[in-house]
Design an enzyme around this catalytic site. Structure first.
Site, mmCIF file in Angstrom:
data_model
loop_
_atom_site.group_PDB
_atom_site.id
_atom_site.type_symbol
_atom_site.label_atom_id
_atom_site.label_comp_id
_atom_site.label_asym_id
_atom_site.label_seq_id
_atom_site.Cartn_x
_atom_site.Cartn_y
_atom_site.Cartn_z
ATOM 1 N N TYR A 162 3.385 6.605 10.055
ATOM 2 C CA TYR A 162 2.645 5.393 9.706
ATOM 3 C C TYR A 162 3.548 4.366 9.026
ATOM 4 O O TYR A 162 3.474 3.169 9.321
ATOM 5 C CB TYR A 162 1.479 5.753 8.785
ATOM 6 C CG TYR A 162 0.423 4.691 8.662
ATOM 7 C CD1 TYR A 162 -0.714 4.697 9.474
ATOM 8 C CD2 TYR A 162 0.532 3.675 7.722
ATOM 9 C CE1 TYR A 162 -1.698 3.724 9.350
ATOM 10 C CE2 TYR A 162 -0.447 2.693 7.597
ATOM 11 C CZ TYR A 162 -1.559 2.727 8.410
ATOM 12 O OH TYR A 162 -2.520 1.755 8.292
ATOM 13 N N PRO A 222 -4.648 -0.052 18.267
ATOM 14 C CA PRO A 222 -4.334 -0.476 16.893
ATOM 15 C C PRO A 222 -4.466 0.609 15.840
ATOM 16 O O PRO A 222 -4.114 0.374 14.677
ATOM 17 C CB PRO A 222 -5.350 -1.596 16.643
ATOM 18 C CG PRO A 222 -6.508 -1.264 17.536
ATOM 19 C CD PRO A 222 -5.908 -0.650 18.760
ATOM 20 N N TYR A 239 -9.605 5.238 6.759
ATOM 21 C CA TYR A 239 -9.811 5.625 8.149
ATOM 22 C C TYR A 239 -10.877 6.719 8.156
ATOM 23 O O TYR A 239 -10.627 7.830 7.671
ATOM 24 C CB TYR A 239 -8.517 6.156 8.758
ATOM 25 C CG TYR A 239 -7.479 5.093 9.044
ATOM 26 C CD1 TYR A 239 -7.292 4.619 10.339
ATOM 27 C CD2 TYR A 239 -6.681 4.568 8.028
ATOM 28 C CE1 TYR A 239 -6.336 3.655 10.624
ATOM 29 C CE2 TYR A 239 -5.721 3.593 8.299
ATOM 30 C CZ TYR A 239 -5.556 3.148 9.597
ATOM 31 O OH TYR A 239 -4.613 2.187 9.865
ATOM 32 N N HIS A 243 0.845 -1.191 0.000
ATOM 33 C CA HIS A 243 0.000 0.000 0.000
ATOM 34 C C HIS A 243 0.881 1.241 0.000
ATOM 35 O O HIS A 243 1.740 1.406 0.873
ATOM 36 C CB HIS A 243 -0.907 0.011 1.230
ATOM 37 C CG HIS A 243 -2.045 -0.956 1.135
ATOM 38 N ND1 HIS A 243 -3.135 -0.911 1.979
ATOM 39 C CD2 HIS A 243 -2.275 -1.992 0.298
ATOM 40 C CE1 HIS A 243 -3.975 -1.885 1.668
ATOM 41 N NE2 HIS A 243 -3.466 -2.555 0.652
ATOM 42 N N LYS A 268 0.995 -0.076 15.013
ATOM 43 C CA LYS A 268 2.367 -0.100 15.495
ATOM 44 C C LYS A 268 2.763 -1.341 16.286
ATOM 45 O O LYS A 268 3.958 -1.585 16.490
ATOM 46 C CB LYS A 268 2.624 1.131 16.379
ATOM 47 C CG LYS A 268 2.670 2.433 15.615
ATOM 48 C CD LYS A 268 3.850 2.478 14.692
ATOM 49 C CE LYS A 268 3.682 3.521 13.621
ATOM 50 N NZ LYS A 268 4.432 3.190 12.413
#
Length: 396
Positions: free
Chosen positions: A389, A297, A206, A78, A301
């Site tokens: 991220y 979550p 998200y 991704h 991480k």
């Protein structure tokens, strides 16, 4: 009365999940002996379904250390994520912003790769053990346990590593007057589902809405994993498929985007917690992974932090055994905790950015909407999210 077998090794590793197996593998590449002890069976660990977003550093560790390149062949790369609010999607382009990517690759597959590598290399991994107890961890470590065949064993080692998860026995071995524990429990949970349906999107979404958070993820071309914010006291059994999909639709659908729906095969409620214990060393005992810290979550991480701990601990042990230096062992806790607290901040920030708190005011909701807009409209804001991220440099 059965006789206790005595086994000698250099590093005793309590916990045979990805962290423990990776440490054992890395040590083996340098000729350092280890024994891994795990209470669960290999099959039981592999059947515990867990999602996984792997940072580029984690992928490099798996591939470059010789564990497996299956993540590159079968994982889903991704190059960004979408933040969705007010019914509009805003893409965070990792490649454009920081030149990195992440891989969608379930943690169960990471475990499968590591377990297969250890088996192929003749690693001493003992599944199904019971009664594990660590003695004299500060000075002259030994670990007693009963193996899967019912034999009593005493394992003597130079060092003991506690990689035994969030219910760690090993972290309790650090005396109360020499440790500090940091804990935060969040006022919401995630309702997670596994659904038989084609992908709704190519990348993770998200989503923030007045009704709360939702995450649209992928598993395979025909199996999807999704989550939405719920009350920690919810029972998964009280939710039928229609109620689940209605909740997801109101948080994600809009402006031409619609979820692809299908039968719900699994459902679970996941509580949110943050935890850190410091220090990560007591004499000859070291902690790594969930035994030392857990994160919510939202920032993806958990596994990445665990494997970064292991990498640093391996380098420290290698330095000791090959060069006689204890400098990296002495600095392990401080170095590892530096990254842990960065990850705690990022995970907490992502969580507060995207979730609706119970009883929040109109001001709180409007402020969060302003923060979301500030992030997506600023190149610096997007770059911070992208770097955090995808993962900071190996030792940052």
């Amino acid at each position: 009365m059965s006789q206790t077998e005595t086994v000698r090794t250099q590093v005793a590793i309590v916990g045979g999940g990805p962290a423990g197996l990776m440490l054992s593998h890395l040590l083996a590449t340098r000729g350092i002996d280890s024994v891994v002890l795990e209470s669960r069976s290999r099959q039981a660990i592999h059947e515990t379904v867990r999602a996984g977003i792997l940072e580029h550093g984690t992928v490099n560790l798996l591939v470059d250390s010789g564990v497996s390149d299956r993540v590159l062949r079968e994982g889903d790369r991704h190059d960004g994520i979408e933040l969705r609010f007010d019914g509009e999607s805003h893409r965070i382009d990792f490649q454009e912003l920081v030149g990195e990517s992440v891989w969608l690759y379930p943690q169960t597959e990471v475990f499968a790769d590591l377990a297969a590598r250890r088996e192929a290399d003749g690693g001493d991994v003992r599944y199904g053990v019971s009664g594990v107890a660590v003695h004299d961890a500060a000075s002259d470590p030994r670990v007693t346990f009963t193996d899967a065949e019912g034999r009593d064993v005493e394992l003597r080692a130079d060092f003991v590593v506690g990689a035994d998860g969030s219910r760690s026995h090993c972290r309790g071995l650090i005396p109360e007057d020499r440790r500090r524990r940091y804990f935060k429990e969040y006022p919401f949970a995630w309702f997670g589902i596994l659904a038989e349906a084609p992908r709704s999107a190519d990348e993770l979404i998200y989503a923030n809405s007045p009704q709360g958070f939702a995450l649209i993820s992928q598993r395979t071309e025909t199996m999807q994993r999704m989550y939405f914010q719920c009350d920690p006291g919810e029972s998964a059994a009280d939710w039928d498929d229609e109620r689940i999909w209605a909740t997801l639709r109101e948080r994600v659908n809009g402006n031409g985007f619609e979820l692809v729906e299908g039968p719900v095969l699994e459902k679970v409620v996941l509580p949110f917690r943050s935890f850190v214990q410091a220090p990560l060393r007591h004499g000859k005992l070291f902690l790594a992974g969930d035994a030392a810290h857990t994160v919510p979550p939202t920032g993806a991480k958990g596994l990445n932090l665990a494997l970064h701990d292991v990498r640093m601990l391996f380098e420290a042990l290698d330095s000791f055994y090959t060069g006689g230096s204890e400098d990296l062992l002495d600095g392990y806790s401080e170095r590892a905790l530096g990254r842990v607290w960065k990850a705690q901040h990022f995970s907490s920030w992502m969580t507060s950015l995207l979730h609706a708190a119970q009883g929040e005011s109109d001001f709180d909701r409007a402020r969060r909407r302003g923060e979301l807009d500030a992030v997506v409209s600023s190149a610096h804001g997007r770059a911070y999210l992208a770097e955090s991220y995808t993962g900071w440099p190996d030792h940052a």
